[in-house]
Motif scaffolding. Sequence first.
Motif, PDB file in Angstrom:
ATOM      1  N   LEU A   1       1.023  -1.095  -0.094  1.00 22.60           N
ATOM      2  CA  LEU A   1       0.012  -0.069  -0.139  1.00 22.60           C
ATOM      3  C   LEU A   1       0.896   1.328   0.048  1.00 22.60           C
ATOM      4  O   LEU A   1       0.724   1.960  -0.998  1.00 22.60           O
ATOM      5  CB  LEU A   1      -1.007   0.082   1.238  1.00 22.60           C
ATOM      6  CG  LEU A   1      -2.206  -0.607   0.903  1.00 22.60           C
ATOM      7  CD1 LEU A   1      -3.223  -0.576   2.362  1.00 22.60           C
ATOM      8  CD2 LEU A   1      -3.078   0.099  -0.106  1.00 22.60           C
ATOM      9  N   MET A   2       2.003   1.245   1.052  1.00 28.90           N
ATOM     10  CA  MET A   2       2.694   2.396   1.108  1.00 28.90           C
ATOM     11  C   MET A   2       3.614   2.625  -0.375  1.00 28.90           C
ATOM     12  O   MET A   2       3.592   3.984  -0.748  1.00 28.90           O
ATOM     13  CB  MET A   2       3.552   2.555   2.163  1.00 28.90           C
ATOM     14  CG  MET A   2       2.904   2.513   3.491  1.00 28.90           C
ATOM     15  SD  MET A   2       3.864   2.309   5.043  1.00 28.90           S
ATOM     16  CE  MET A   2       4.663   3.738   4.826  1.00 28.90           C
ATOM     17  N   LEU A   3       3.963   1.599  -0.929  1.00 31.26           N
ATOM     18  CA  LEU A   3       4.886   1.500  -2.058  1.00 31.26           C
ATOM     19  C   LEU A   3       4.061   2.211  -3.151  1.00 31.26           C
ATOM     20  O   LEU A   3       4.405   2.878  -3.996  1.00 31.26           O
ATOM     21  CB  LEU A   3       5.461   0.225  -2.302  1.00 31.26           C
ATOM     22  CG  LEU A   3       6.273   0.111  -3.738  1.00 31.26           C
ATOM     23  CD1 LEU A   3       7.349   1.340  -3.723  1.00 31.26           C
ATOM     24  CD2 LEU A   3       6.895  -1.160  -3.793  1.00 31.26           C
ATOM     25  N   SER A   4       2.689   1.406  -3.202  1.00 30.65           N
ATOM     26  CA  SER A   4       1.853   1.885  -4.465  1.00 30.65           C
ATOM     27  C   SER A   4       1.366   3.366  -4.312  1.00 30.65           C
ATOM     28  O   SER A   4       1.442   3.937  -5.507  1.00 30.65           O
ATOM     29  CB  SER A   4       0.506   0.858  -4.460  1.00 30.65           C
ATOM     30  OG  SER A   4       1.058  -0.573  -4.493  1.00 30.65           O
ATOM     31  N   PHE A   5       1.069   3.798  -3.248  1.00 31.95           N
ATOM     32  CA  PHE A   5       0.649   5.179  -3.128  1.00 31.95           C
ATOM     33  C   PHE A   5       1.941   6.429  -3.514  1.00 31.95           C
ATOM     34  O   PHE A   5       1.665   7.253  -4.149  1.00 31.95           O
ATOM     35  CB  PHE A   5       0.094   5.572  -1.808  1.00 31.95           C
ATOM     36  CG  PHE A   5      -1.272   5.259  -1.673  1.00 31.95           C
ATOM     37  CD1 PHE A   5      -2.256   6.069  -2.356  1.00 31.95           C
ATOM     38  CD2 PHE A   5      -1.679   4.231  -0.824  1.00 31.95           C
ATOM     39  CE1 PHE A   5      -3.799   5.711  -2.292  1.00 31.95           C
ATOM     40  CE2 PHE A   5      -3.034   3.905  -0.564  1.00 31.95           C
ATOM     41  CZ  PHE A   5      -4.029   4.818  -1.273  1.00 31.95           C
ATOM     42  N   ASN A   6       3.056   5.795  -3.200  1.00 34.61           N
ATOM     43  CA  ASN A   6       4.178   6.558  -3.344  1.00 34.61           C
ATOM     44  C   ASN A   6       4.599   6.578  -4.897  1.00 34.61           C
ATOM     45  O   ASN A   6       4.897   7.678  -5.573  1.00 34.61           O
ATOM     46  CB  ASN A   6       5.378   6.154  -2.622  1.00 34.61           C
ATOM     47  CG  ASN A   6       5.392   6.572  -1.373  1.00 34.61           C
ATOM     48  OD1 ASN A   6       5.565   7.872  -1.047  1.00 34.61           O
ATOM     49  ND2 ASN A   6       5.553   5.825  -0.212  1.00 34.61           N
ATOM     50  N   LEU A   7       4.424   5.468  -5.713  1.00 35.71           N
ATOM     51  CA  LEU A   7       4.437   5.501  -7.054  1.00 35.71           C
ATOM     52  C   LEU A   7       3.568   6.207  -7.788  1.00 35.71           C
ATOM     53  O   LEU A   7       3.821   6.923  -8.856  1.00 35.71           O
ATOM     54  CB  LEU A   7       4.350   4.020  -7.483  1.00 35.71           C
ATOM     55  CG  LEU A   7       5.722   3.055  -7.101  1.00 35.71           C
ATOM     56  CD1 LEU A   7       5.176   1.516  -7.530  1.00 35.71           C
ATOM     57  CD2 LEU A   7       6.850   3.401  -7.738  1.00 35.71           C
TER      58      LEU A   7
END
Length: 353
Positions: free
Chosen positions: A331-337
Amino acid sequence: MKYTDSINAASNAYIPVDADFKLKNNAGEIALDTNFAAQGFWKDVLIRYLRKFSAMVGLVLIILITLMAAIGPGMNRYTYSGQELSQKNLAPRIKGLEKFGIFDGSENMTTTTGSKKVNYYEEKGLDDVYYWFGSDNFGRDIWTRTWSGARVSLIIAVAAAVIDMLIGMSYGLISGYFGGKVDMIMQRFLEIANGIPRLVIVTLLLLVLQPGMLTIIFALMLTEWVGMSRIARAEMLKLKEQEFVLASRTLGAGSFFIIFKEVLPNIIGPIITQVMFSIPTAIFTEAFLSFVGLGIPVPQCSLGSLISEGFNSFTTHPYQIVPPIIVMALLMLSFNLVADGLREALDPKMKEM
């Protein structure tokens, strides 16, 4: 040269005909220029965003996790709070895959004499019982609790980010537009609010109020709007002396009309990007509060509380902490991407980079 010779030379000169001319076939260039001119801003943003592979991967992951958070808890017969003490600490077991020797319910247990492989499903005669992510030390289904926790974490993070956007954006725009003493007073208050550690504010607030989803949203709302207000103020200071703002002021437009009707649409790109960057921060803050025992009360769960519960039995049953950690990390990686892709797509200066 005599005059008569000049006349004869002119009469004998070559006269061009239609066959000597050829039309330039520039229909492709004209069509290209026409399409470029007719292409709207948001269509151009969408095209640039779709061309960034990492941003599309992040968007797909967010959609999948959100979809699983919505339908995942209802995919089996278990509930997030249902306990079955006779079926506690069962390893992951998936029907169909157990025939291949994976996810068959067995796990390696470390004892004083060494490690051995055990299968509690077989020992207890649970032939028709399947826990896809395993069960915890109270006999609760980790699959159901993981996706229920992801739902709670997403709701808290998105709600807090949207509320922070409204508060911080309005505060920064008003401060930057009026300037002078108004800006000085508002910025001094902002510095005082930012000088107090956020963790202290959130912890004290959660100790005073009753723990729950609304309390965490309110706590995050009080601390996460500072960054948004600074971005909005900087954009306002950059745009408030532009010609379109002066024209609106000359035509008699009011201050709040100029702020929210003229300036705000021109800074929507940085605002959206900041919101997307603030969502993973809110997810991490909520997970940290739940991990230290200041978050969602039992029997409700979030990703942070699930990680806290799995940490207690990490040495004996490590599979219990893996699903919530993976979901939160994705989740955190996806929102940052997605935020990084939106920043490049919404910024025209980065178009040629």
